[in-house]
Scaffold this active site. Structure first.
Site, PDB file in Angstrom:
ATOM      1  N   HIS A 184       5.342  66.113  -2.953  1.00 50.64           N
ATOM      2  CA  HIS A 184       4.669  64.850  -3.256  1.00 50.64           C
ATOM      3  C   HIS A 184       4.965  63.834  -2.166  1.00 50.64           C
ATOM      4  O   HIS A 184       5.863  64.033  -1.342  1.00 50.64           O
ATOM      5  CB  HIS A 184       5.148  64.289  -4.602  1.00 50.64           C
ATOM      6  CG  HIS A 184       6.608  63.924  -4.607  1.00 50.64           C
ATOM      7  ND1 HIS A 184       7.619  64.876  -4.633  1.00 50.64           N
ATOM      8  CD2 HIS A 184       7.240  62.713  -4.567  1.00 50.64           C
ATOM      9  CE1 HIS A 184       8.792  64.267  -4.619  1.00 50.64           C
ATOM     10  NE2 HIS A 184       8.591  62.955  -4.578  1.00 50.64           N
ATOM     11  N   ASP A 186       5.756  59.514  -2.038  1.00 49.41           N
ATOM     12  CA  ASP A 186       6.127  58.439  -2.953  1.00 49.41           C
ATOM     13  C   ASP A 186       5.072  57.344  -2.900  1.00 49.41           C
ATOM     14  O   ASP A 186       4.681  56.907  -1.811  1.00 49.41           O
ATOM     15  CB  ASP A 186       7.494  57.868  -2.589  1.00 49.41           C
ATOM     16  CG  ASP A 186       8.621  58.865  -2.842  1.00 49.41           C
ATOM     17  OD1 ASP A 186       8.400  59.818  -3.610  1.00 49.41           O
ATOM     18  OD2 ASP A 186       9.711  58.696  -2.262  1.00 49.41           O
ATOM     19  N   HIS A 241       7.446  65.403   0.609  1.00 50.71           N
ATOM     20  CA  HIS A 241       8.774  65.983   0.487  1.00 50.71           C
ATOM     21  C   HIS A 241       8.893  66.668  -0.867  1.00 50.71           C
ATOM     22  O   HIS A 241       8.041  66.493  -1.751  1.00 50.71           O
ATOM     23  CB  HIS A 241       9.867  64.921   0.672  1.00 50.71           C
ATOM     24  CG  HIS A 241       9.701  63.715  -0.200  1.00 50.71           C
ATOM     25  ND1 HIS A 241       8.720  62.751   0.009  1.00 50.71           N
ATOM     26  CD2 HIS A 241      10.386  63.298  -1.300  1.00 50.71           C
ATOM     27  CE1 HIS A 241       8.805  61.806  -0.909  1.00 50.71           C
ATOM     28  NE2 HIS A 241       9.807  62.119  -1.722  1.00 50.71           N
ATOM     29  N   ARG A 253      23.756  69.088  -8.473  1.00 54.47           N
ATOM     30  CA  ARG A 253      23.274  68.135  -7.467  1.00 54.47           C
ATOM     31  C   ARG A 253      22.784  66.885  -8.182  1.00 54.47           C
ATOM     32  O   ARG A 253      22.074  66.968  -9.188  1.00 54.47           O
ATOM     33  CB  ARG A 253      22.138  68.730  -6.636  1.00 54.47           C
ATOM     34  CG  ARG A 253      21.561  67.758  -5.612  1.00 54.47           C
ATOM     35  CD  ARG A 253      20.569  68.425  -4.659  1.00 54.47           C
ATOM     36  NE  ARG A 253      20.086  67.473  -3.665  1.00 54.47           N
ATOM     37  CZ  ARG A 253      18.892  66.887  -3.696  1.00 54.47           C
ATOM     38  NH1 ARG A 253      18.024  67.199  -4.634  1.00 54.47           N
ATOM     39  NH2 ARG A 253      18.544  66.006  -2.771  1.00 54.47           N
TER      40      ARG A 253
END
Length: 310
Positions: A184, A186, A241, A253
């Protein structure tokens, strides 16, 4: 100073350098990659570490406690389902908007010993200041005539529609190349992202290659958003990204993302100072219009195409 990053082939920018040089290399990074790393950024490390600690504390709670904050529709707690259009990933997350929501929602998941309520607010305030500093350096580097505060004023406005998201990627053994958070761009102006020392982030290079980004808990990664691409008439690149599922055998994570957004009724267009002899590439729209358009589409859609001029 730009530090050569041979492994990633993206710039690492030292914000303590000479302002004119820092502005120049930030603009170059936004033009070529739409993505860069900043060091010596001025956000105290204890603020980042405390936010990380409180984030892990929240995600370790039993599911019913996490669900008390409400579902991510669009703001709240989400697990695997991302947004409203059928996207899924191997993660859970907490997504909140504006200062009042940040405070009220975080109180729901606090108890007498938890610091989450004020940790979130303090973290967002510190990272917002950094975002405004970077936006000021961008404006300065774009050339004369554009006020240094042009972009940053949209984040300091009391009606700024900024977001904060904690993404938690639990260890996923033997899942190969599963997606944690799909491809996607942002939609906002820019994103400031940091994470613990577990890899997962990848960016799309201009040649179409996906490049893994080595995590650095002491740095922030800056991601150009769709609105900034429009406001620079395509000069800056809104980078696509994704995050891969966490294949660590033991370590979770955690990424912490601040999305700098303008007030909803802000008209988004390229200022005349940056057009010069060029014609605008996009028609003007409000952030509220673009936000609605974004939520109506899937993550991987190229949403700006709808606003391109013939």
């Amino acid at each position: 100073m730009v530090v050569a990053t041979q492994e990633m082939k993206i710039p690492t920018i030292d914000l303590s350098g000479k302002e004119s040089h820092v502005s120049k290399v930030i603009v170059e990074a936004c033009e070529e990659y739409g993505f860069f790393k900043v060091i010596n950024h001025g956000v105290p490390h204890h603020i980042v570490r405390t936010m990380e600690h409180e984030g892990f504390e929240f995600f370790q709670k039993p599911l019913p406690e996490k669900q008390r904050v409400g579902s991510a529709n669009p703001f709240g707690y989400g697990n695997k389902n991302i947004g409203l259009s059928g996207d899924q990933g191997e993660l859970e997350y907490l997504l909140q908007t504006n200062q009042i929501s940040l405070h009220n929602t975080s109180k729901l998941i606090s108890n007498a010993s938890s610091k989450l309520s004020y940790t979130v607010v303090g973290y967002v305030e510190a990272v917002r200041r950094l975002a405004c500093e970077i936006l000021g350096l961008m404006a300065k580097g774009l050339g004369p005539g554009l006020p240094n505060s042009y972009f940053a004023a949209l984040l300091t406005d009391c009606h700024s529609d900024s977001l904060f998201r904690l993404n938690h990627y639990p260890p996923m053994r033997h899942r190969g190349s599963a997606i944690g958070f799909g491809e996607h761009s942002d939609p906002q102006i820019l994103t400031l992202l940091t994470s613990n020392d577990v890899p997962g982030l990848r960016i799309s290079l201009p040649n179409g290659r996906w490049l893994p980004v080595t995590p650095d808990p002491l740095a922030f990664y800056v991601i150009v958003g769709d609105l900034l691409q429009v406001m620079t008439n395509g000069r800056f690149r809104s980078v696509r990204h994704r995050a891969m599922a966490n294949t660590s055998s033991t370590e979770p994570r955690l990424s912490m993302a601040f999305f700098g957004g303008p007030p909803p009724e802000t008209t988004i267009s390229c200022p005349p100072q940056l057009l010069k002899l060029n014609k605008p590439l996009y028609k003007a729209f409000t952030w509220a219009e673009y936000k609605s358009h974004t939520y109506a589409h899937r993550l991987g859609d190229t949403r700006l195409n709808h606003f391109k001029l013939p």
